[in-house]
Write a protein that holds these residues in place. Structure first.
Motif, short mmCIF file in Angstrom:
data_model
loop_
_atom_site.label_atom_id
_atom_site.label_comp_id
_atom_site.label_asym_id
_atom_site.label_seq_id
_atom_site.Cartn_x
_atom_site.Cartn_y
_atom_site.Cartn_z
N THR A 47 0.83 -1.19 0.00
CA THR A 47 0.00 0.00 0.00
C THR A 47 0.87 1.25 0.00
N SER A 49 0.32 5.84 0.70
CA SER A 49 -0.58 6.88 1.18
C SER A 49 -1.26 7.64 0.05
N ILE A 62 -3.56 2.82 1.16
CA ILE A 62 -3.79 2.26 2.49
C ILE A 62 -5.23 2.50 2.91
N HIS A 63 -5.79 3.62 2.46
CA HIS A 63 -7.17 3.96 2.81
C HIS A 63 -8.14 2.90 2.28
N ALA A 66 -7.33 -0.79 3.96
CA ALA A 66 -7.76 -0.93 5.36
C ALA A 66 -9.25 -0.65 5.55
N ILE A 100 3.58 0.23 3.84
CA ILE A 100 2.96 1.53 3.55
C ILE A 100 4.06 2.46 3.04
N GLN A 110 -5.16 8.66 10.74
CA GLN A 110 -5.40 7.59 9.77
C GLN A 110 -4.53 6.38 10.09
N VAL A 114 -5.76 2.55 10.95
CA VAL A 114 -5.23 1.30 10.37
C VAL A 114 -4.83 0.34 11.50
N ASP A 115 -4.15 0.87 12.51
CA ASP A 115 -3.77 0.08 13.68
C ASP A 115 -5.00 -0.54 14.33
N PHE A 128 -0.56 -2.89 15.44
CA PHE A 128 -1.01 -3.38 14.13
C PHE A 128 -1.42 -4.85 14.15
#
Length: 135
Positions: A47, A49, A62-63, A66, A100, A110, A114-115, A128
């Motif tokens: 992924t 950003s 990543i958006h 996740a 990432i 953000q 994800v975490d 994570f």
């Protein structure tokens, strides 16, 4: 640090913040690590950003990966709705390594989301959800 040493650290399974100047070979090392993971059948999420950075790695944002979209926060109720989606649940259950790229473009809220998503799906309170992260 030499690229071979950086690759060895990645292969050790530790969480890594990989940084360096332009042309230092960060993407080269990441691609070598991705090839290594795929060779051994280790599920990896590639992924970034931003969409442009994601296309350079043959990954996705990543958006999107996740399930957070443009949110800065995800609720348990929202995560429960994601758990109802088999493809999403399977993806989260399988992932062992999360890469990432361009992490500096990701807001801390953000990254926290994800975490939280990974902790929720992995049912693991480690950072994570115990997944190796490479930034």
């Amino acid at each position: 640090m030499q690229q071979s040493k950086a690759l060895a650290i990645l292969k050790s399974g530790r969480n890594v913040f990989l940084t360096g100047s332009a042309g230092a070979g960060k993407t080269y090392v990441l691609n070598q690590y991705i090839q290594y993971l795929k060779q051994y059948g280790v599920p990896v999420a590639i992924t970034a950003s931003t969409g442009i950075a994601a296309t350079h790695m043959n990954g996705q944002t990543i958006h999107s990966w996740a399930g957070i979209g443009i949110k800065d926060y995800v609720s348990d109720r929202y995560l429960a709705s994601l758990r109802d989606k088999k493809y999403f649940r399977d993806k989260m259950d399988k992932v062992k390594v999360l890469i990432i790229d361009e992490i500096s473009m990701l807001h801390r809220n953000q990254l926290d989301a994800v975490d939280y998503v990974l902790k929720f799906f992995k049912q693991n309170d480690e950072p994570f959800g115990g997944v190796q992260v490479i930034f």
